[in-house]
Scaffold this active site. Structure first.
Site, short mmCIF file in Angstrom:
data_model
loop_
_atom_site.label_atom_id
_atom_site.label_comp_id
_atom_site.label_asym_id
_atom_site.label_seq_id
_atom_site.Cartn_x
_atom_site.Cartn_y
_atom_site.Cartn_z
CG ASP A 49 -0.37 -0.02 2.52
OD1 ASP A 49 0.86 -0.17 2.61
OD2 ASP A 49 -1.11 0.13 3.52
CG ASP A 88 0.40 -4.14 1.97
OD1 ASP A 88 0.54 -5.08 2.77
OD2 ASP A 88 1.20 -3.19 1.90
CE LYS A 118 3.16 -5.99 3.86
NZ LYS A 118 2.61 -4.84 4.62
CD GLU A 120 0.34 -1.55 8.05
OE1 GLU A 120 0.03 -0.79 8.99
OE2 GLU A 120 0.84 -1.15 6.98
CD GLU A 186 7.75 -0.33 7.94
OE1 GLU A 186 6.82 -1.03 7.52
OE2 GLU A 186 7.97 0.84 7.56
O1 KIV Z 1 3.48 -1.11 1.74
C1 KIV Z 1 4.63 -1.56 1.71
O2 KIV Z 1 5.39 -1.32 0.76
C2 KIV Z 1 5.08 -2.39 2.83
C3 KIV Z 1 6.52 -2.75 2.89
C4 KIV Z 1 7.32 -1.57 3.18
C5 KIV Z 1 6.78 -3.85 3.83
O3 KIV Z 1 4.30 -2.74 3.66
#
Ligand code: KIV
Length: 272
Positions: A49, A88, A118, A120, A186
């Protein structure tokens, strides 16, 4: 060559099984041409994202929508043949309930062809990750600095220093318990990320988490010097594409104004 050693696309279970072997190489991508380049080297390509900031000029990832992730996911899928593709889940698309998360994760996988999503969050997302993982949705988790939470974290700060160590460790253990196949760490101090890497049986992928993780990820525009609004300490620039592009555009402008471009070889006559 990816950690699978074959020409076929890497699967989440192969990625998970690669823990303890050669470091896993991951980058983001948002477009087909860049996906084609990174696919030659990466084990995993993330449609992050971060696209909102690096391609759409947003000042955080909070404004990214499901439609944007679907559009960029489809573009990236056209450029990949061997890396594991992960998309994401944007802010607001999974936090409400496991059911909301399932609906949106299924849409991302169905419409883009991604093999995994993915999201968070650590302990607070344990139930949601378990719900998804037990319903055929491979989940990559993301703990430490979670950029979608900048308003509650108070900015893009290192996470897990001092008394905060236990919280980040507990978050990583929670996502593993819930069935995540991998976890992004991160902006976590190197010693803590090494400890987490040793404690978990799933691969840890670091960004600003030192060299002791099972793999590394960077935002591709950062490492190519294609996004130069700011440069976090954890980014190593392998190219300076903004500078190259600026020089090229300046040269083009000079050529047009001096009538050096187009030259005869760029022009047509009656025969050629
Ligand atoms: O959105 C993204 O690019 C990420 C990475 C930095 C892990 O979540």
């Amino acid at each position: 060559m990816s950690a699978t050693g074959s020409g076929a696309a890497m699967t989440p279970s192969q990625f998970m099984a690669a823990k303890g072997g050669a470091p896993l190489v991951c980058l983001t991508a948002y477009t087909t041409p860049v996906a084609k380049i990174v696919d030659e080297v990466c084990d995993l390509v993330l449609v992050g994202d971060s696209v909102g900031m690096v391609l759409h000029g947003m000042d955080s990832t909070l404004g990214v929508t499901m439609d944007m992730m679907v559009m960029h996911g489809k573009a990236v899928a056209r450029g990949l043949s061997r890396s594991l593709m992960v998309v994401d889940m944007p802010f607001g698309s999974y936090e409400e309930s496991p059911q909301q998360a399932f609906r949106n994760a299924a849409r991302l996988m169905r419409e883009t062809g991604a093999a995994a999503v993915k999201l968070e969050g650590g302990e607070s997302m344990e139930e949601t990750i378990r719900f998804l993982a037990s319903r055929s949705i491979p989940v990559m988790a993301h703990v430490g600095l979670t950029p979608q939470a900048i308003n509650t974290l108070g900015g893009y700060k290192v996470q897990g220093r001092g008394e905060d160590r236990a919280r980040v460790l507990a978050d990583a253990q929670a996502v593993e318990r819930a069935g995540a196949f991998s976890v992004v760490l991160e902006k976590v101090p190197s010693r803590l990320s090494e400890e987490i890497t040793q404690a978990l049986s799933i691969p840890t992928i670091g960004i600003g988490a030192g060299s002791g993780t099972d793999g590394q990820v960077l935002v591709v525009d950062d490492m190519l010097g294609l996004f130069d609004m700011f440069k976090p300490k954890f980014v190593k620039r392998y190219a300076s594409l903004v500078e190259d592009a600026r020089a090229a555009v300046t040269a083009y402008g000079e050529d047009v104004r001096a009538r050096r471009f187009p030259a005869p070889e760029h022009s047509f006559d009656d025969e050629t």
